[in-house]
Design a protein around this motif. Structure first.
Motif, PDB file in Angstrom:
ATOM      1  N   GLY A  73      -0.361 -12.130   1.126  1.00  0.00           N
ATOM      2  CA  GLY A  73      -1.785 -11.871   1.009  1.00  0.00           C
ATOM      3  C   GLY A  73      -2.027 -10.547   0.300  1.00  0.00           C
ATOM      4  O   GLY A  73      -1.096  -9.803  -0.011  1.00  0.00           O
ATOM      5  N   LEU A  74      -3.279 -10.269   0.053  1.00  0.00           N
ATOM      6  CA  LEU A  74      -3.647  -9.023  -0.629  1.00  0.00           C
ATOM      7  C   LEU A  74      -3.759  -7.915   0.416  1.00  0.00           C
ATOM      8  O   LEU A  74      -4.836  -7.448   0.741  1.00  0.00           O
ATOM      9  CB  LEU A  74      -4.963  -9.217  -1.391  1.00  0.00           C
ATOM     10  CG  LEU A  74      -5.263  -8.220  -2.483  1.00  0.00           C
ATOM     11  CD1 LEU A  74      -4.113  -8.126  -3.471  1.00  0.00           C
ATOM     12  CD2 LEU A  74      -6.545  -8.604  -3.205  1.00  0.00           C
ATOM     13  N   SER A  75      -2.616  -7.531   0.938  1.00  0.00           N
ATOM     14  CA  SER A  75      -2.569  -6.555   2.023  1.00  0.00           C
ATOM     15  C   SER A  75      -2.147  -5.191   1.510  1.00  0.00           C
ATOM     16  O   SER A  75      -1.801  -5.024   0.344  1.00  0.00           O
ATOM     17  CB  SER A  75      -1.569  -7.029   3.083  1.00  0.00           C
ATOM     18  OG  SER A  75      -0.281  -7.124   2.510  1.00  0.00           O
ATOM     19  N   GLU A  76      -2.156  -4.236   2.418  1.00  0.00           N
ATOM     20  CA  GLU A  76      -1.654  -2.894   2.113  1.00  0.00           C
ATOM     21  C   GLU A  76      -0.179  -3.016   1.732  1.00  0.00           C
ATOM     22  O   GLU A  76       0.576  -3.729   2.385  1.00  0.00           O
ATOM     23  CB  GLU A  76      -1.799  -2.008   3.349  1.00  0.00           C
ATOM     24  CG  GLU A  76      -1.331  -0.592   3.143  1.00  0.00           C
ATOM     25  CD  GLU A  76      -2.477   0.375   3.019  1.00  0.00           C
ATOM     26  OE1 GLU A  76      -2.216   1.508   2.625  1.00  0.00           O
ATOM     27  OE2 GLU A  76      -3.622  -0.005   3.314  1.00  0.00           O
ATOM     28  N   GLY A  77       0.211  -2.368   0.688  1.00  0.00           N
ATOM     29  CA  GLY A  77       1.603  -2.431   0.251  1.00  0.00           C
ATOM     30  C   GLY A  77       1.922  -3.624  -0.631  1.00  0.00           C
ATOM     31  O   GLY A  77       3.089  -3.884  -0.930  1.00  0.00           O
ATOM     32  N   PHE A  78       0.875  -4.366  -1.059  1.00  0.00           N
ATOM     33  CA  PHE A  78       1.099  -5.532  -1.909  1.00  0.00           C
ATOM     34  C   PHE A  78       1.846  -5.150  -3.181  1.00  0.00           C
ATOM     35  O   PHE A  78       2.773  -5.849  -3.604  1.00  0.00           O
ATOM     36  CB  PHE A  78      -0.240  -6.199  -2.269  1.00  0.00           C
ATOM     37  CG  PHE A  78      -0.107  -7.280  -3.293  1.00  0.00           C
ATOM     38  CD1 PHE A  78       0.354  -8.536  -2.937  1.00  0.00           C
ATOM     39  CD2 PHE A  78      -0.436  -7.045  -4.623  1.00  0.00           C
ATOM     40  CE1 PHE A  78       0.495  -9.546  -3.885  1.00  0.00           C
ATOM     41  CE2 PHE A  78      -0.302  -8.042  -5.575  1.00  0.00           C
ATOM     42  CZ  PHE A  78       0.159  -9.290  -5.206  1.00  0.00           C
ATOM     43  N   GLY A  79       1.454  -4.046  -3.789  1.00  0.00           N
ATOM     44  CA  GLY A  79       2.090  -3.618  -5.047  1.00  0.00           C
ATOM     45  C   GLY A  79       3.579  -3.379  -4.913  1.00  0.00           C
ATOM     46  O   GLY A  79       4.359  -3.801  -5.774  1.00  0.00           O
ATOM     47  N   SER A  80       3.990  -2.734  -3.842  1.00  0.00           N
ATOM     48  CA  SER A  80       5.424  -2.474  -3.668  1.00  0.00           C
ATOM     49  C   SER A  80       6.177  -3.760  -3.328  1.00  0.00           C
ATOM     50  O   SER A  80       7.316  -3.940  -3.746  1.00  0.00           O
ATOM     51  CB  SER A  80       5.668  -1.398  -2.608  1.00  0.00           C
ATOM     52  OG  SER A  80       5.183  -1.815  -1.362  1.00  0.00           O
ATOM     53  N   LEU A  81       5.539  -4.653  -2.572  1.00  0.00           N
ATOM     54  CA  LEU A  81       6.159  -5.955  -2.306  1.00  0.00           C
ATOM     55  C   LEU A  81       6.336  -6.739  -3.604  1.00  0.00           C
ATOM     56  O   LEU A  81       7.384  -7.349  -3.845  1.00  0.00           O
ATOM     57  CB  LEU A  81       5.297  -6.777  -1.340  1.00  0.00           C
ATOM     58  CG  LEU A  81       5.331  -6.405   0.123  1.00  0.00           C
ATOM     59  CD1 LEU A  81       4.278  -7.209   0.890  1.00  0.00           C
ATOM     60  CD2 LEU A  81       6.707  -6.631   0.705  1.00  0.00           C
ATOM     61  N   TRP A  82       5.299  -6.697  -4.444  1.00  0.00           N
ATOM     62  CA  TRP A  82       5.343  -7.414  -5.713  1.00  0.00           C
ATOM     63  C   TRP A  82       6.451  -6.846  -6.600  1.00  0.00           C
ATOM     64  O   TRP A  82       7.254  -7.594  -7.165  1.00  0.00           O
ATOM     65  CB  TRP A  82       3.994  -7.309  -6.386  1.00  0.00           C
ATOM     66  CG  TRP A  82       3.818  -8.104  -7.645  1.00  0.00           C
ATOM     67  CD1 TRP A  82       4.732  -8.916  -8.260  1.00  0.00           C
ATOM     68  CD2 TRP A  82       2.650  -8.155  -8.441  1.00  0.00           C
ATOM     69  NE1 TRP A  82       4.189  -9.476  -9.386  1.00  0.00           N
ATOM     70  CE2 TRP A  82       2.906  -9.024  -9.519  1.00  0.00           C
ATOM     71  CE3 TRP A  82       1.409  -7.557  -8.344  1.00  0.00           C
ATOM     72  CZ2 TRP A  82       1.957  -9.292 -10.503  1.00  0.00           C
ATOM     73  CZ3 TRP A  82       0.474  -7.837  -9.321  1.00  0.00           C
ATOM     74  CH2 TRP A  82       0.741  -8.696 -10.387  1.00  0.00           C
ATOM     75  N   ALA A  83       6.496  -5.526  -6.722  1.00  0.00           N
ATOM     76  CA  ALA A  83       7.539  -4.900  -7.543  1.00  0.00           C
ATOM     77  C   ALA A  83       8.928  -5.218  -6.994  1.00  0.00           C
ATOM     78  O   ALA A  83       9.869  -5.458  -7.756  1.00  0.00           O
ATOM     79  CB  ALA A  83       7.320  -3.391  -7.612  1.00  0.00           C
ATOM     80  N   GLY A  84       9.048  -5.238  -5.672  1.00  0.00           N
ATOM     81  CA  GLY A  84      10.326  -5.558  -5.044  1.00  0.00           C
ATOM     82  C   GLY A  84      10.764  -6.991  -5.298  1.00  0.00           C
ATOM     83  O   GLY A  84      11.952  -7.299  -5.290  1.00  0.00           O
ATOM     84  N   ALA A  85       9.799  -7.875  -5.518  1.00  0.00           N
ATOM     85  CA  ALA A  85      10.121  -9.264  -5.859  1.00  0.00           C
ATOM     86  C   ALA A  85      10.315  -9.433  -7.363  1.00  0.00           C
ATOM     87  O   ALA A  85      11.153 -10.218  -7.802  1.00  0.00           O
ATOM     88  CB  ALA A  85       9.004 -10.185  -5.377  1.00  0.00           C
ATOM     89  N   TRP A  86       9.538  -8.691  -8.153  1.00  0.00           N
ATOM     90  CA  TRP A  86       9.568  -8.876  -9.598  1.00  0.00           C
ATOM     91  C   TRP A  86      10.852  -8.369 -10.247  1.00  0.00           C
ATOM     92  O   TRP A  86      11.463  -9.088 -11.048  1.00  0.00           O
ATOM     93  CB  TRP A  86       8.367  -8.185 -10.229  1.00  0.00           C
ATOM     94  CG  TRP A  86       8.392  -8.166 -11.726  1.00  0.00           C
ATOM     95  CD1 TRP A  86       8.630  -9.231 -12.547  1.00  0.00           C
ATOM     96  CD2 TRP A  86       8.197  -7.051 -12.583  1.00  0.00           C
ATOM     97  NE1 TRP A  86       8.573  -8.843 -13.866  1.00  0.00           N
ATOM     98  CE2 TRP A  86       8.307  -7.506 -13.914  1.00  0.00           C
ATOM     99  CE3 TRP A  86       7.919  -5.703 -12.353  1.00  0.00           C
ATOM    100  CZ2 TRP A  86       8.149  -6.661 -15.005  1.00  0.00           C
ATOM    101  CZ3 TRP A  86       7.760  -4.875 -13.439  1.00  0.00           C
ATOM    102  CH2 TRP A  86       7.880  -5.353 -14.748  1.00  0.00           C
ATOM    103  N   LEU A  87      11.261  -7.178  -9.926  1.00  0.00           N
ATOM    104  CA  LEU A  87      12.415  -6.601 -10.620  1.00  0.00           C
ATOM    105  C   LEU A  87      13.695  -7.426 -10.442  1.00  0.00           C
ATOM    106  O   LEU A  87      14.375  -7.704 -11.438  1.00  0.00           O
ATOM    107  CB  LEU A  87      12.603  -5.140 -10.203  1.00  0.00           C
ATOM    108  CG  LEU A  87      11.471  -4.223 -10.688  1.00  0.00           C
ATOM    109  CD1 LEU A  87      11.643  -2.816 -10.130  1.00  0.00           C
ATOM    110  CD2 LEU A  87      11.395  -4.202 -12.196  1.00  0.00           C
TER     111      LEU A  87
END
Length: 78
Positions: A32-46
């Motif tokens: 979901g669009l929660s706190e820390g979404f950006g770091s979760l996304w980067a952790g999945a993307w890289l």
């Protein structure tokens, strides 16, 4: 950059953008669009990109051949 490296640059950019979008959608669906979404996304993307780049380099020639078989050449009779 020499033109002979264009397929590698194309694969690098395509795999980066596609893995960015796909990992973003998957992360959004799971967390979901929660706190820390950006770091979760980067952790999945890289890590996804490290897999996607070599896969694109291997699969792209096959995809080009399949497209060539599916599309009529301008010079051939219909």
């Amino acid at each position: 950059m020499p033109a002979r490296l264009a397929p590698f640059l194309f694969g690098f950019l395509l795999s980066g953008l596609m893995s960015l979008v796909v990992s973003g959608v998957a992360t959004l669906r799971n967390a979901g669009l929660s706190e820390g979404f950006g770091s979760l996304w980067a952790g999945a993307w890289l890590p996804s990109w490290t897999v996607a780049f070599p896969v694109v380099l291997v699969v792209a020639p096959l995809a080009r051949r399949l497209v060539a078989l599916a599309v009529r050449s301008e010079g051939r009779a219909q």
